[in-house]
Scaffold this active site. Structure first.
Site, short mmCIF file in Angstrom:
data_model
loop_
_atom_site.label_atom_id
_atom_site.label_comp_id
_atom_site.label_asym_id
_atom_site.label_seq_id
_atom_site.Cartn_x
_atom_site.Cartn_y
_atom_site.Cartn_z
N TYR A 58 18.46 7.88 38.83
CA TYR A 58 17.17 8.58 38.94
C TYR A 58 16.79 8.81 40.39
O TYR A 58 16.53 9.94 40.81
CB TYR A 58 16.06 7.79 38.24
CG TYR A 58 14.67 8.21 38.69
CD1 TYR A 58 14.23 9.51 38.49
CD2 TYR A 58 13.82 7.31 39.34
CE1 TYR A 58 12.96 9.90 38.91
CE2 TYR A 58 12.57 7.70 39.77
CZ TYR A 58 12.15 8.99 39.55
OH TYR A 58 10.90 9.39 39.99
N THR A 84 9.23 10.59 44.81
CA THR A 84 8.97 9.17 44.57
C THR A 84 9.35 8.32 45.76
O THR A 84 10.22 8.70 46.56
CB THR A 84 9.77 8.70 43.33
OG1 THR A 84 9.68 7.29 43.20
CG2 THR A 84 11.25 9.06 43.48
N ASP A 85 8.75 7.15 45.87
CA ASP A 85 9.14 6.20 46.92
C ASP A 85 10.49 5.56 46.63
O ASP A 85 11.09 4.94 47.51
CB ASP A 85 8.07 5.13 47.13
CG ASP A 85 7.76 4.29 45.90
OD1 ASP A 85 8.37 4.53 44.83
OD2 ASP A 85 6.91 3.39 46.00
N GLU A 86 11.01 5.72 45.41
CA GLU A 86 12.28 5.09 45.07
C GLU A 86 13.46 5.67 45.85
O GLU A 86 14.52 5.05 45.93
CB GLU A 86 12.53 5.19 43.56
CG GLU A 86 11.51 4.42 42.74
CD GLU A 86 11.89 4.28 41.29
OE1 GLU A 86 13.09 4.10 41.00
OE2 GLU A 86 10.99 4.34 40.44
N LYS A 126 16.46 12.34 42.65
CA LYS A 126 15.24 12.75 43.33
C LYS A 126 15.48 12.90 44.83
O LYS A 126 14.92 13.81 45.48
CB LYS A 126 14.11 11.76 43.06
CG LYS A 126 13.57 11.80 41.65
CD LYS A 126 12.95 13.16 41.29
CE LYS A 126 11.68 13.43 42.06
NZ LYS A 126 11.06 14.72 41.64
#
Length: 345
Positions: free
Chosen positions: A155, A130-132, A159
């Site tokens: 989260y 993810t870009d998060e 990741k």
């Protein structure tokens, strides 16, 4: 090609499964069937001779070894993950166990399987992230593949850790990997705790539509079927050890996205219009990243991929799909936590 897809009963994973089978690939769907999984997501291909399902948990190394030995895939696409930020705030343990320990188990199972097969050059381990993991942007700039990691939630931290493990297994053991980091996905089969389906279903039922903070948080929105197309392309043509950012080239403030969905609802279900009167600003999520934006230059220039669906087109298709598929989403509303405010910390 025979592909093992982890998390293939989830939102993005099922889109990959459906597309891969349609393109003639053999697919083994490995999923533990947690609360957000739904085998009905793959009903369109579940009767295909190219499709197989294995219920297994990433935390169960023996089960992973068994699945790999039984099916002998040419590639692994690792999408299985706990992914809801609000749930990670309330219960980070599941995210550590699945996203970090689970990825470690899968890497080790993949490494043993790959070595046992004679380390074929054609084997691929594709890790989907993810870009998060990159944190939060200001008003300018975009995330590139070289942006330093700066995760802000349990989260995104889990990741980020899994991304680092995958890179380490490539550098240390030579496992042939590719990685992708995507922006916010939306589309059909999206579990009804995420923003887009929440807006659609609350508007449909005349309930308040919650918007965090002032609604000014910006996301880049990627139609899930576009994402599945990009993932298969990276699997087949991506350079080993390289990561690719996948974006929708559709930045929008949350409040603008919500109002666009309301406008579609006004047209398609006019009896409750205007639906934007239901918008209710609520206390912001703790540590809510202000803006994400993906620079997709690498995947565009190296692999020739661009998204095909604009956010306006995709949202229209998504609203129409939810209105036509109550039998899919209605049972999911009874699952744990759905419809409740989570992530208050």
């Amino acid at each position: 090609m025979k592909i093992l897809v982890t998390g293939g009963a989830g939102f993005i994973g099922s889109a990959v499964v459906r597309l891969a089978v349609r393109r003639g690939h053999e697919v083994v769907n490995l999923d533990s069937l947690t609360y957000a999984a739904n085998l009905e997501n793959v009903t369109p291909v579940s009767n295909s001779p190219l499709y197989a399902f294995e219920q297994a948990d990433l935390r169960d190394r023996a089960a992973l070894d068994r699945v790999l030995a039984t099916h002998k895939p040419d590639a692994i696409m690792h999408l299985a993950a706990e992914s809801h930020v609000d749930r990670s705030i309330d219960g980070p343990g599941d995210f550590i166990e699945t996203n970090i320990t689970g990825t470690y188990n899968l890497l080790e199972a993949a490494r043993a399987y790959w070595a046992g097969q004679g380390k074929p050059e054609s084997f691929r381990f594709h890790h989907i992230s993810t870009d998060e993991v990159f944190g939060s942007l200001g008003d300018e700039g975009q995330f590139t593949e070289d942006t330093p990691y700066d995760p802000r939630s349990p989260y995104s931290a889990s990741k980020a850790a899994s991304d680092h493990l995958v890179r380490a297994w490539h550098e240390t053991y030579g496992l042939p990997v590719v990685l992708t980091n995507c922006s916010n996905n939306y589309g059909p089969f999206h579990f009804p705790e995420k923003l887009v389906p929440v807006v659609i279903l609350n508007a449909l039922h005349g309930r308040p539509i919650p918007v965090y903070g002032d609604g000014g948080n910006v996301r880049d929105w990627l139609f899930v079927e576009d994402h599945a197309d990009a993932l298969l392309l990276v699997l087949e043509k991506g350079e080993l050890g390289r990561s690719y950012n996948i974006g929708g080239e559709n930045e929008a403030k949350n409040i603008d996205l919500v109002r666009t969905i309301c406008a579609h609802m006004d047209e398609l279900r006019p009896q409750n219009a205007p639906h934007d009167k239901l918008i209710t600003f609520v206390t912001d999520r703790p540590g809510h990243d202000r803006r994400y934006a993906i620079d997709p230059t690498r995947i565009r220039t190296e692999l020739g991929w661009r998204p095909s669906v604009t956010v306006e087109e995709g949202l229209r298709q998504t609203v129409e799909w939810y209105l036509a598929n109550e039998a899919w989403w209605q049972p999911l509303l009874a699952r744990e936590g759905v419809g409740q405010r989570l992530g208050r910390a």
